[in-house]
Structure formats: structure tokens, C-alpha cells
Design a protein around this motif. Sequence first.
Motif, PDB file in Angstrom:
ATOM      1  N   ASP A 106       4.269  49.264  49.942  1.00  0.00           N
ATOM      2  CA  ASP A 106       4.043  51.310  49.418  1.00  0.00           C
ATOM      3  C   ASP A 106       5.268  52.173  49.383  1.00  0.00           C
ATOM      4  OD1 ASP A 106       2.797  53.261  49.688  1.00  0.00           O
ATOM      5  OD2 ASP A 106       2.601  53.612  51.814  1.00  0.00           O
ATOM      6  N   LYS A 107       5.571  52.807  48.105  1.00  0.00           N
ATOM      7  CA  LYS A 107       6.537  54.034  47.893  1.00  0.00           C
ATOM      8  C   LYS A 107       7.652  53.288  47.024  1.00  0.00           C
ATOM      9  CE  LYS A 107       4.323  56.880  50.670  1.00  0.00           C
ATOM     10  NZ  LYS A 107       5.052  58.306  51.470  1.00  0.00           N
ATOM     11  N   LYS A 108       7.945  52.013  47.383  1.00  0.00           N
ATOM     12  CA  LYS A 108       9.436  51.396  46.377  1.00  0.00           C
ATOM     13  C   LYS A 108       8.617  50.103  45.187  1.00  0.00           C
ATOM     14  CE  LYS A 108       9.584  48.766  50.415  1.00  0.00           C
ATOM     15  NZ  LYS A 108      10.675  48.213  52.202  1.00  0.00           N
ATOM     16  N   PRO A 109       9.271  49.664  45.109  1.00  0.00           N
ATOM     17  CA  PRO A 109       9.146  49.166  43.805  1.00  0.00           C
ATOM     18  C   PRO A 109       9.649  47.935  43.870  1.00  0.00           C
ATOM     19  CG  PRO A 109      10.906  49.874  42.312  1.00  0.00           C
ATOM     20  CD  PRO A 109      11.036  50.876  44.247  1.00  0.00           C
ATOM     21  N   GLN A 110       9.144  47.129  45.211  1.00  0.00           N
ATOM     22  CA  GLN A 110       9.326  45.899  45.250  1.00  0.00           C
ATOM     23  C   GLN A 110       7.704  44.919  45.689  1.00  0.00           C
ATOM     24  OE1 GLN A 110      11.610  45.311  48.666  1.00  0.00           O
ATOM     25  NE2 GLN A 110      10.126  44.579  49.425  1.00  0.00           N
ATOM     26  N   ILE A 111       7.637  43.854  44.835  1.00  0.00           N
ATOM     27  CA  ILE A 111       6.336  42.833  45.080  1.00  0.00           C
ATOM     28  C   ILE A 111       7.197  41.482  46.261  1.00  0.00           C
ATOM     29  CG2 ILE A 111       4.721  41.652  43.822  1.00  0.00           C
ATOM     30  CD1 ILE A 111       5.402  43.688  41.985  1.00  0.00           C
ATOM     31  N   ASP A 112       6.123  41.018  47.170  1.00  0.00           N
ATOM     32  CA  ASP A 112       6.019  40.297  47.675  1.00  0.00           C
ATOM     33  C   ASP A 112       5.275  39.115  47.607  1.00  0.00           C
ATOM     34  OD1 ASP A 112       8.173  40.391  49.651  1.00  0.00           O
ATOM     35  OD2 ASP A 112       7.099  42.488  50.389  1.00  0.00           O
ATOM     36  N   LEU A 113       5.176  38.186  47.202  1.00  0.00           N
ATOM     37  CA  LEU A 113       4.304  37.260  46.989  1.00  0.00           C
ATOM     38  C   LEU A 113       4.682  35.303  47.560  1.00  0.00           C
ATOM     39  CD1 LEU A 113       4.956  37.314  42.667  1.00  0.00           C
ATOM     40  CD2 LEU A 113       2.870  38.658  43.942  1.00  0.00           C
ATOM     41  N   VAL A 114       3.532  35.493  47.551  1.00  0.00           N
ATOM     42  CA  VAL A 114       2.895  33.663  48.575  1.00  0.00           C
ATOM     43  C   VAL A 114       2.283  32.814  47.612  1.00  0.00           C
ATOM     44  CG1 VAL A 114       1.201  34.476  50.400  1.00  0.00           C
ATOM     45  CG2 VAL A 114       2.747  33.089  50.389  1.00  0.00           C
ATOM     46  N   THR A 115       2.547  31.573  47.287  1.00  0.00           N
ATOM     47  CA  THR A 115       1.116  30.589  46.525  1.00  0.00           C
ATOM     48  C   THR A 115       0.371  30.292  47.847  1.00  0.00           C
ATOM     49  OG1 THR A 115       2.615  28.937  47.428  1.00  0.00           O
ATOM     50  CG2 THR A 115       3.051  29.562  45.371  1.00  0.00           C
ATOM     51  N   ASP A 116      -1.162  30.481  46.634  1.00  0.00           N
ATOM     52  CA  ASP A 116      -2.348  30.607  47.345  1.00  0.00           C
ATOM     53  C   ASP A 116      -2.779  28.746  46.641  1.00  0.00           C
ATOM     54  OD1 ASP A 116      -4.972  31.368  48.778  1.00  0.00           O
ATOM     55  OD2 ASP A 116      -5.502  31.091  46.958  1.00  0.00           O
ATOM     56  N   ALA A 117      -2.685  28.510  45.357  1.00  0.00           N
ATOM     57  CA  ALA A 117      -3.084  27.110  45.361  1.00  0.00           C
ATOM     58  C   ALA A 117      -1.904  26.378  44.403  1.00  0.00           C
ATOM     59  CB  ALA A 117      -4.525  27.385  44.304  1.00  0.00           C
ATOM     60  N   VAL A 118      -1.301  25.132  44.203  1.00  0.00           N
ATOM     61  CA  VAL A 118      -0.639  25.053  43.693  1.00  0.00           C
ATOM     62  C   VAL A 118      -1.565  23.195  43.574  1.00  0.00           C
ATOM     63  CG1 VAL A 118       1.376  23.847  43.625  1.00  0.00           C
ATOM     64  CG2 VAL A 118       1.453  25.630  45.223  1.00  0.00           C
ATOM     65  N   ALA A 119      -1.479  23.281  41.757  1.00  0.00           N
ATOM     66  CA  ALA A 119      -2.207  22.053  41.347  1.00  0.00           C
ATOM     67  C   ALA A 119      -0.140  21.301  40.041  1.00  0.00           C
ATOM     68  CB  ALA A 119      -3.320  22.021  40.120  1.00  0.00           C
ATOM     69  N   ARG A 120      -0.238  19.776  40.615  1.00  0.00           N
ATOM     70  CA  ARG A 120       0.481  19.115  40.215  1.00  0.00           C
ATOM     71  C   ARG A 120       0.337  17.809  38.845  1.00  0.00           C
ATOM     72  NH1 ARG A 120       3.903  16.205  42.915  1.00  0.00           N
ATOM     73  NH2 ARG A 120       2.610  16.466  45.023  1.00  0.00           N
ATOM     74  N   TYR A 136      12.974  45.765  42.297  1.00  0.00           N
ATOM     75  CA  TYR A 136      13.857  47.036  41.657  1.00  0.00           C
ATOM     76  C   TYR A 136      14.929  47.731  42.299  1.00  0.00           C
ATOM     77  CZ  TYR A 136      14.306  50.359  37.768  1.00  0.00           C
ATOM     78  OH  TYR A 136      15.033  51.852  36.072  1.00  0.00           O
ATOM     79  N   VAL A 137      16.519  47.293  42.119  1.00  0.00           N
ATOM     80  CA  VAL A 137      17.588  48.071  42.886  1.00  0.00           C
ATOM     81  C   VAL A 137      18.071  48.905  42.095  1.00  0.00           C
ATOM     82  CG1 VAL A 137      18.796  47.043  44.454  1.00  0.00           C
ATOM     83  CG2 VAL A 137      16.579  46.040  44.868  1.00  0.00           C
ATOM     84  N   LYS A 138      18.635  50.090  42.107  1.00  0.00           N
ATOM     85  CA  LYS A 138      19.192  50.781  41.316  1.00  0.00           C
ATOM     86  C   LYS A 138      19.646  50.620  40.193  1.00  0.00           C
ATOM     87  CE  LYS A 138      22.089  51.637  45.297  1.00  0.00           C
ATOM     88  NZ  LYS A 138      23.649  51.614  45.773  1.00  0.00           N
ATOM     89  N   GLY A 139      17.845  50.573  39.393  1.00  0.00           N
ATOM     90  CA  GLY A 139      17.681  50.386  37.632  1.00  0.00           C
ATOM     91  C   GLY A 139      17.928  48.625  37.452  1.00  0.00           C
ATOM     92  N   ASP A 140      18.122  47.640  38.227  1.00  0.00           N
ATOM     93  CA  ASP A 140      18.020  46.329  38.333  1.00  0.00           C
ATOM     94  C   ASP A 140      17.145  45.148  38.900  1.00  0.00           C
ATOM     95  OD1 ASP A 140      20.531  46.948  37.625  1.00  0.00           O
ATOM     96  OD2 ASP A 140      22.023  45.747  38.909  1.00  0.00           O
TER      97      ASP A 140
END
Length: 190
Positions: A106-120, A136-140
Motif C-alpha cells: 500500500d502506497k509504495k512500489p514494493q511487491i512481495d511474492l511467494v510460490t504457490d505451485a512448483v513443477a520440475r 523501486y527505491v530512489k529510481g532503482d
Amino acid sequence: MIEIPSDLHPDLVPLAFLLGTWEGAGVSDFPGSEKCNFGQSVTFSHDGRDVVEYASHTWVLDAEGNKVRPLESEHGYWRIDKDRKVEVVMVRDQGIVEIWYGELADKKPQIDLVTDAVARTAASGPYSGGKRLYGYVKGDLMWVGEKATPEVPLRPYMSAHLKKTVTPEEVAEWAKDLGDLPDDGIAFFK
């Protein structure tokens, strides 16, 4: 500065900070694998549909920062819904296909992800899941990845600091606005 392309699908506006090509370096360290510094090039692109296309290539760097050999590649598609929930489908060159779910902060360009399914595939190494954080931190663009195997519990294994690169098309567009520069270019700075 985050730019929103005029042809970007409206649903993807919250992911606009990812768009473009990013390059930089990071560190890889996981039990049973070579610890190394790596270079990375990541591209997030769109074609007007409600999906962001993702491509990442990494390579091992020597002590002087020169490319030694490829490390790993990933390709995938990112979507976001109206509740800021993110879903990613990704395939890796090691024979792994993943589905990731997460959320845009919320209110910042940050994404947290976690795997839900894995196939190998049979040729892939052991892998049972992971987590990723993109910000996204100071343009990087910065990211950190965690992974788990049946033998090793979830732990950080890769992270990188990436800077946005300029495409030849962007340079050509900018050059149109430079017509009035003096030939020596020096007067521009006076």
C-alpha cells in the motif's frame, strides 16, 4: 520518475514502475551451489494486454566484473487485480515452472511474492519453493529472492541492485529535442 505509457492497459498502471530494461549486479549464495557475484538484465514489457511480460538473464562475474558464463534465465507473465493482488507465471531454464502470488504494498512500489505451485522436470535440481521481494527505491529496482529445497529450509539465495537502462528508441526520441544544442555541446552547461 515513474512514467506511465499511454498504451498501457489500465489494470497494469500499479505495475508501471517495473516497466523497462534494468541492469546491474548482485550476489548468489546457496548451500550446494557456487557462491558468486552475478550480472543481470531484466526486462518488463507490455503489448497493450492486461499482462506484463518478464525476461531475466543472469551471468557469473569474475573479480573484475567481467562475464564468465550464464547463470540462469527466467521468463514469465505478471498480472495484478483491482485489490493489488499480483500473480506471476514463471519458467526457468533449469526445468522449473512456478506460480507465484503476492501483493503490491500500500502506497509504495514494493511487491512481495511467494510460490504457490512448483513443477520440475527430471533434469532440474531440488527446489520446493521460494519468496521474492521487489522494490523501486530512489529510481532503482532492487530485489531479494529466497528459496527452499527438501534439504535446505527457506533462506535468501540471490539479491540484486538494478538501474534502468535507455533503449535506442528512447535515445532517438530524446535526440529530436536536442536540435538547438551548439555543435561543441559545452554551451549547454553554461
